[in-house]
Design a protein around this motif. Structure first.
Motif, mmCIF file in Angstrom:
data_model
loop_
_atom_site.group_PDB
_atom_site.id
_atom_site.type_symbol
_atom_site.label_atom_id
_atom_site.label_comp_id
_atom_site.label_asym_id
_atom_site.label_seq_id
_atom_site.Cartn_x
_atom_site.Cartn_y
_atom_site.Cartn_z
ATOM 1 N N CYS A 42 48.271 22.787 -38.934
ATOM 2 C CA CYS A 42 47.502 22.539 -37.720
ATOM 3 C C CYS A 42 48.151 23.140 -36.477
ATOM 4 O O CYS A 42 47.545 23.151 -35.407
ATOM 5 N N ASN A 43 49.362 23.651 -36.599
ATOM 6 C CA ASN A 43 49.972 24.365 -35.478
ATOM 7 C C ASN A 43 49.389 25.765 -35.338
ATOM 8 O O ASN A 43 49.446 26.361 -34.271
ATOM 9 N N ASN A 44 48.831 26.281 -36.442
ATOM 10 C CA ASN A 44 48.264 27.619 -36.418
ATOM 11 C C ASN A 44 47.160 27.730 -37.477
ATOM 12 O O ASN A 44 47.309 28.447 -38.456
ATOM 13 N N PRO A 45 46.047 27.004 -37.262
ATOM 14 C CA PRO A 45 44.975 27.070 -38.267
ATOM 15 C C PRO A 45 44.371 28.471 -38.318
ATOM 16 O O PRO A 45 44.164 29.096 -37.288
ATOM 17 N N GLN A 46 44.100 28.946 -39.529
ATOM 18 C CA GLN A 46 43.669 30.329 -39.708
ATOM 19 C C GLN A 46 42.185 30.484 -40.033
ATOM 20 O O GLN A 46 41.682 31.598 -40.043
ATOM 21 N N THR A 47 41.498 29.402 -40.327
ATOM 22 C CA THR A 47 40.081 29.475 -40.654
ATOM 23 C C THR A 47 39.328 28.405 -39.874
ATOM 24 O O THR A 47 39.932 27.439 -39.391
ATOM 25 N N GLN A 48 38.032 28.566 -39.786
ATOM 26 C CA GLN A 48 37.230 27.554 -39.107
ATOM 27 C C GLN A 48 37.310 26.222 -39.843
ATOM 28 O O GLN A 48 37.361 25.163 -39.233
ATOM 29 N N THR A 49 37.372 26.292 -41.155
ATOM 30 C CA THR A 49 37.520 25.067 -41.944
ATOM 31 C C THR A 49 38.821 24.354 -41.578
ATOM 32 O O THR A 49 38.838 23.136 -41.409
ATOM 33 N N ALA A 50 39.898 25.107 -41.435
ATOM 34 C CA ALA A 50 41.184 24.513 -41.058
ATOM 35 C C ALA A 50 41.126 23.957 -39.641
ATOM 36 O O ALA A 50 41.646 22.870 -39.374
ATOM 37 N N ILE A 51 40.489 24.674 -38.731
ATOM 38 C CA ILE A 51 40.343 24.192 -37.351
ATOM 39 C C ILE A 51 39.571 22.876 -37.347
ATOM 40 O O ILE A 51 39.964 21.915 -36.682
ATOM 41 N N ASN A 52 38.481 22.831 -38.108
ATOM 42 C CA ASN A 52 37.674 21.614 -38.185
ATOM 43 C C ASN A 52 38.483 20.453 -38.751
ATOM 44 O O ASN A 52 38.424 19.337 -38.238
ATOM 45 N N GLU A 53 39.219 20.713 -39.805
ATOM 46 C CA GLU A 53 40.019 19.660 -40.440
ATOM 47 C C GLU A 53 41.135 19.177 -39.512
ATOM 48 O O GLU A 53 41.397 17.986 -39.408
ATOM 49 N N CYS A 54 41.783 20.097 -38.822
ATOM 50 C CA CYS A 54 42.848 19.721 -37.891
ATOM 51 C C CYS A 54 42.300 18.906 -36.721
ATOM 52 O O CYS A 54 42.922 17.939 -36.284
ATOM 53 N N ALA A 55 41.126 19.276 -36.232
ATOM 54 C CA ALA A 55 40.490 18.516 -35.150
ATOM 55 C C ALA A 55 40.162 17.104 -35.625
ATOM 56 O O ALA A 55 40.352 16.131 -34.889
ATOM 57 N N LYS A 56 39.693 16.996 -36.844
ATOM 58 C CA LYS A 56 39.376 15.685 -37.419
ATOM 59 C C LYS A 56 40.640 14.831 -37.549
ATOM 60 O O LYS A 56 40.648 13.648 -37.192
ATOM 61 N N LEU A 57 41.717 15.424 -38.039
ATOM 62 C CA LEU A 57 42.983 14.697 -38.181
ATOM 63 C C LEU A 57 43.532 14.259 -36.829
ATOM 64 O O LEU A 57 44.049 13.149 -36.681
ATOM 65 N N SER A 58 43.395 15.117 -35.832
ATOM 66 C CA SER A 58 43.857 14.791 -34.491
ATOM 67 C C SER A 58 43.068 13.613 -33.919
ATOM 68 O O SER A 58 43.632 12.701 -33.310
ATOM 69 N N TYR A 59 41.767 13.619 -34.141
ATOM 70 C CA TYR A 59 40.945 12.480 -33.712
ATOM 71 C C TYR A 59 41.372 11.208 -34.443
ATOM 72 O O TYR A 59 41.492 10.138 -33.836
ATOM 73 N N GLN A 60 41.622 11.300 -35.738
ATOM 74 C CA GLN A 60 42.005 10.120 -36.512
ATOM 75 C C GLN A 60 43.309 9.512 -35.994
ATOM 76 O O GLN A 60 43.463 8.291 -35.958
ATOM 77 N N ARG A 61 44.240 10.366 -35.561
ATOM 78 C CA ARG A 61 45.487 9.856 -34.968
ATOM 79 C C ARG A 61 45.194 9.132 -33.654
ATOM 80 O O ARG A 61 45.745 8.064 -33.381
#
Length: 140
Positions: A42-61
């Motif tokens: 999540c420090n350097n997401p390379q795909t839109q799927t990774a960006i979406n997943e990292c955003a979701k994880l950040s919200y969950q925190r």
């Protein structure tokens, strides 16, 4: 600002996205299973799927911190105020979700819609967490 960066990162990764399709015995693998194989950065997401997943994880925190603040505040209140906080929190959740659905609707059908929604949830949740923490500080 974070949302702008997510949008820009999404546009860059979409323009360079080259994902091969893998099929085994006529089935397409589930992306959730593939994420288990590849560590999510999540420090350097390379795909839109990774960006979406990292955003979701950040919200969950952020949501976890909100729930901690709420659970700390609730027992400090007398019954009538406790009931008002519960009602306010339920109304706030409805507002947050509806407002973020509106924000996401601008990108409906696009791959970035999910990260826009999660980013909105995260930002709104962080603001509410600050409010609850202030109530905790000001209530004896």
């Amino acid at each position: 600002m974070r949302q702008l960066l997510l949008v820009l990162a999404g546009m860059v990764t979409l323009s360079t996205l080259n994902t091969p399709t893998v099929t085994i015995a006529g089935t397409t693998p589930d992306l959730r299973e593939m994420r288990l194989v590849q560590k999510l950065n999540c420090n350097n997401p390379q795909t839109q799927t990774a960006i979406n997943e990292c955003a979701k994880l950040s919200y969950q925190r952020a949501d976890k911190k909100l729930n901690q603040a709420y659970q700390q505040l609730l027992p400090t209140l007398e019954t009538s105020r406790k009931q008002k906080l519960i009602a306010a929190q339920l109304a706030w959740i409805k507002f947050r979700d509806t407002n973020c659905e509106f924000e996401r609707s601008k990108y409906e059908g696009g791959s970035i819609a999910s990260s826009i929604y999660s980013g909105c949830l995260e930002n709104t949740t962080k603001l509410r967490t600050q409010e609850l923490q202030e109530f905790l500080k000001s209530d004896p």
